[in-house]
Design a protein around this motif. Structure first.
Motif, PDB file in Angstrom:
ATOM      1  N   ASN A 284      15.546  70.181  17.374  1.00 37.49           N
ATOM      2  CA  ASN A 284      16.607  69.618  16.678  1.00 37.49           C
ATOM      3  C   ASN A 284      17.301  68.391  17.459  1.00 37.49           C
ATOM      4  OD1 ASN A 284      17.915  71.459  13.949  1.00 37.49           O
ATOM      5  ND2 ASN A 284      17.417  72.922  15.733  1.00 37.49           N
ATOM      6  N   HIS A 285      18.144  67.196  17.033  1.00 39.60           N
ATOM      7  CA  HIS A 285      18.678  66.963  18.028  1.00 39.60           C
ATOM      8  C   HIS A 285      19.490  66.793  18.447  1.00 39.60           C
ATOM      9  CE1 HIS A 285      20.355  62.819  18.277  1.00 39.60           C
ATOM     10  NE2 HIS A 285      19.144  62.420  18.856  1.00 39.60           N
ATOM     11  N   PRO A 286      19.963  66.704  19.827  1.00 41.44           N
ATOM     12  CA  PRO A 286      21.393  67.210  20.287  1.00 41.44           C
ATOM     13  C   PRO A 286      22.600  66.534  19.322  1.00 41.44           C
ATOM     14  CG  PRO A 286      20.012  66.488  21.671  1.00 41.44           C
ATOM     15  CD  PRO A 286      19.727  65.578  20.716  1.00 41.44           C
ATOM     16  N   LYS A 287      22.569  65.691  18.811  1.00 43.45           N
ATOM     17  CA  LYS A 287      24.011  65.537  17.933  1.00 43.45           C
ATOM     18  C   LYS A 287      24.077  65.976  16.667  1.00 43.45           C
ATOM     19  CE  LYS A 287      21.669  61.820  14.424  1.00 43.45           C
ATOM     20  NZ  LYS A 287      21.728  62.326  13.486  1.00 43.45           N
TER      21      LYS A 287
ATOM     22  N   SER B 123      38.619  67.501  30.748  1.00 46.74           N
ATOM     23  CA  SER B 123      39.273  66.349  29.447  1.00 46.74           C
ATOM     24  C   SER B 123      38.846  65.017  29.586  1.00 46.74           C
ATOM     25  CB  SER B 123      40.854  66.178  30.129  1.00 46.74           C
ATOM     26  OG  SER B 123      41.807  65.472  29.434  1.00 46.74           O
ATOM     27  N   ASN B 124      38.170  64.257  29.796  1.00 44.33           N
ATOM     28  CA  ASN B 124      36.682  63.602  30.821  1.00 44.33           C
ATOM     29  C   ASN B 124      35.958  63.828  28.976  1.00 44.33           C
ATOM     30  OD1 ASN B 124      38.357  62.057  31.456  1.00 44.33           O
ATOM     31  ND2 ASN B 124      37.084  62.529  33.718  1.00 44.33           N
ATOM     32  N   ILE B 125      35.162  65.001  30.051  1.00 41.84           N
ATOM     33  CA  ILE B 125      34.432  65.147  28.621  1.00 41.84           C
ATOM     34  C   ILE B 125      34.920  65.333  27.183  1.00 41.84           C
ATOM     35  CG2 ILE B 125      32.518  66.702  28.080  1.00 41.84           C
ATOM     36  CD1 ILE B 125      32.607  67.623  30.992  1.00 41.84           C
ATOM     37  N   SER B 126      36.095  66.113  26.764  1.00 45.97           N
ATOM     38  CA  SER B 126      36.416  66.675  25.718  1.00 45.97           C
ATOM     39  C   SER B 126      36.377  64.713  24.351  1.00 45.97           C
ATOM     40  CB  SER B 126      37.630  67.602  25.284  1.00 45.97           C
ATOM     41  OG  SER B 126      37.347  68.642  26.373  1.00 45.97           O
ATOM     42  N   ASN B 127      37.253  64.190  25.509  1.00 47.27           N
ATOM     43  CA  ASN B 127      37.984  63.277  24.994  1.00 47.27           C
ATOM     44  C   ASN B 127      36.611  62.264  24.647  1.00 47.27           C
ATOM     45  OD1 ASN B 127      40.548  63.739  25.275  1.00 47.27           O
ATOM     46  ND2 ASN B 127      40.695  62.907  27.176  1.00 47.27           N
ATOM     47  N   HIS B 128      35.449  62.498  25.269  1.00 53.29           N
ATOM     48  CA  HIS B 128      34.633  61.964  24.763  1.00 53.29           C
ATOM     49  C   HIS B 128      33.806  62.606  23.854  1.00 53.29           C
ATOM     50  CE1 HIS B 128      30.100  59.420  25.311  1.00 53.29           C
ATOM     51  NE2 HIS B 128      30.946  58.840  26.854  1.00 53.29           N
ATOM     52  N   ILE B 129      33.482  63.213  23.391  1.00 52.69           N
ATOM     53  CA  ILE B 129      32.932  64.079  22.826  1.00 52.69           C
ATOM     54  C   ILE B 129      34.046  63.684  21.271  1.00 52.69           C
ATOM     55  CG2 ILE B 129      32.650  66.565  21.105  1.00 52.69           C
ATOM     56  CD1 ILE B 129      31.897  67.985  24.064  1.00 52.69           C
ATOM     57  N   ILE B 130      35.163  63.545  21.304  1.00 52.39           N
ATOM     58  CA  ILE B 130      35.677  62.993  20.820  1.00 52.39           C
ATOM     59  C   ILE B 130      35.447  61.946  20.165  1.00 52.39           C
ATOM     60  CG2 ILE B 130      38.564  63.048  19.220  1.00 52.39           C
ATOM     61  CD1 ILE B 130      38.729  65.645  21.521  1.00 52.39           C
ATOM     62  N   ASN B 131      36.172  60.719  20.514  1.00 55.96           N
ATOM     63  CA  ASN B 131      36.574  59.861  20.945  1.00 55.96           C
ATOM     64  C   ASN B 131      34.478  58.411  20.901  1.00 55.96           C
ATOM     65  OD1 ASN B 131      38.629  60.215  20.870  1.00 55.96           O
ATOM     66  ND2 ASN B 131      39.156  59.984  22.967  1.00 55.96           N
ATOM     67  N   ASN B 132      33.537  59.185  21.466  1.00 58.09           N
ATOM     68  CA  ASN B 132      32.408  58.518  21.118  1.00 58.09           C
ATOM     69  C   ASN B 132      31.993  58.695  19.826  1.00 58.09           C
ATOM     70  OD1 ASN B 132      29.352  57.726  22.022  1.00 58.09           O
ATOM     71  ND2 ASN B 132      30.946  57.021  23.852  1.00 58.09           N
ATOM     72  N   ASN B 133      30.616  57.822  19.579  1.00 57.89           N
ATOM     73  CA  ASN B 133      29.988  58.146  18.162  1.00 57.89           C
ATOM     74  C   ASN B 133      28.778  58.720  18.191  1.00 57.89           C
ATOM     75  OD1 ASN B 133      28.833  56.371  19.232  1.00 57.89           O
ATOM     76  ND2 ASN B 133      29.014  54.686  17.911  1.00 57.89           N
ATOM     77  N   LEU B 134      28.649  59.322  19.676  1.00 52.25           N
ATOM     78  CA  LEU B 134      27.109  59.942  19.867  1.00 52.25           C
ATOM     79  C   LEU B 134      27.037  60.706  18.756  1.00 52.25           C
ATOM     80  CD1 LEU B 134      27.594  60.830  23.693  1.00 52.25           C
ATOM     81  CD2 LEU B 134      26.140  59.017  22.667  1.00 52.25           C
ATOM     82  N   ASN B 135      27.809  61.639  17.982  1.00 51.65           N
ATOM     83  CA  ASN B 135      27.983  62.573  17.363  1.00 51.65           C
ATOM     84  C   ASN B 135      27.762  62.261  15.784  1.00 51.65           C
ATOM     85  OD1 ASN B 135      27.398  65.092  19.551  1.00 51.65           O
ATOM     86  ND2 ASN B 135      29.395  64.380  19.719  1.00 51.65           N
ATOM     87  N   GLU B 136      27.558  60.709  15.467  1.00 50.92           N
ATOM     88  CA  GLU B 136      27.842  60.466  13.935  1.00 50.92           C
ATOM     89  C   GLU B 136      27.034  59.696  13.629  1.00 50.92           C
ATOM     90  OE1 GLU B 136      30.974  57.110  14.472  1.00 50.92           O
ATOM     91  OE2 GLU B 136      32.082  58.681  14.534  1.00 50.92           O
TER      92      GLU B 136
END
Length: 254
Positions: free
Chosen positions: A205-208, A241-254
């Protein structure tokens, strides 16, 4: 091929061994560490050299030393005609400057002398400054690797950055997990099935598509609770906090 190895660390230890086991001849070893050189030479039953300007008849020099020591090694080798490569993923091909035949022979793996590796599962990335050496390196790579790739220096350097995130940083996260558990009288073994499952999922599976956790769910109450539990460790709060914010705000998972 007759091959000279410069270096006796983790990569040289495994790569020289697998090359010899596949009918290549390691003719000599040079290393900054005499102790490590003797151990590797004994394993390979080959010579140790102290002068890089007195090389035996060799078809290829493989430099496998720390990145910041590559240029020092190159300055010690006055013969510019012998084909020469390094095994680093973070040093470009331009480090060879005015030499005639040079390239990169980068195995995408983290090596440890005490842990066996399966070279059939390791990708190898190759770059050469001319077609003849490229063919030679491809033949060499195909004799031990099942996954061989022609890339340029820019691609290899970006691959190395990605590898740091995927491997080195991931391992450091596990060290942090171990620290948290130990400080609360628990064993890291409790997480091993979860860790195994995490890596099993990305095989097919793709990580996203398999990202889980409070950040991807935007479960801010749990995130705030975790941050409060980490109040005694400012550095871990920042990382969390930084990693959580990156997951929340970044489009890597879109």
């Amino acid at each position: 091929m007759n091959i000279t190895f410069i270096g006796s660390g983790n990569v040289a230890w495994h790569l020289s061994d697998i090359l010899q086991k596949n009918n290549h001849n390691i003719v000599e070893i040079w290393s900054k560490s005499e102790k490590n050189a003797k151990l590797l030479a004994a394993k390979l039953n080959c010579s140790i050299i102290s002068d890089l300007n007195v090389l035996k008849s060799t078809d290829l020099i493989i430099i496998s030393v720390k990145d910041d020591f590559i240029i020092d090694v190159l300055n010690k080798i006055e013969d510019f005609n012998i084909p020469i490569v390094h095994t680093s993923g973070s040093v470009g091909i331009d480090i060879f400057q005015n030499r005639d035949n040079f390239g990169i022979f980068y195995p995408v793996q983290s090596f440890n002398k005490n842990i066996d590796v399966d070279f059939n599962e390791i990708p190898i990335c190759i770059e050469a400054n001319n077609s003849e050496l490229e063919k030679t390196l491809l033949n060499l790579a195909n004799s031990i690797f099942n996954s061989v790739h022609l890339l340029n220096s820019k691609q290899i350097e970006q691959l190395h950055i990605a590898a740091v995130f995927a491997s080195n940083f991931t391992n450091h996260m596990m060290l942090i997990s171990d620290k948290i558990l130990n400080s609360n009288k628990m064993s890291f073994d409790l997480l091993k099935p979860l860790i195994k499952n995490t890596f099993e999922k990305v095989k097919n599976n793709h990580p996203k598509d398999v990202q889980t956790g409070p950040a991807i769910r935007k479960d801010y109450l749990i995130i705030e609770k975790h941050l409060k539990l980490l109040e005694e460790s400012d550095d871990l709060k920042i990382i969390y906090s930084n990693i959580s914010n990156h997951i929340i705000n970044n489009n890597l998972n879109e």
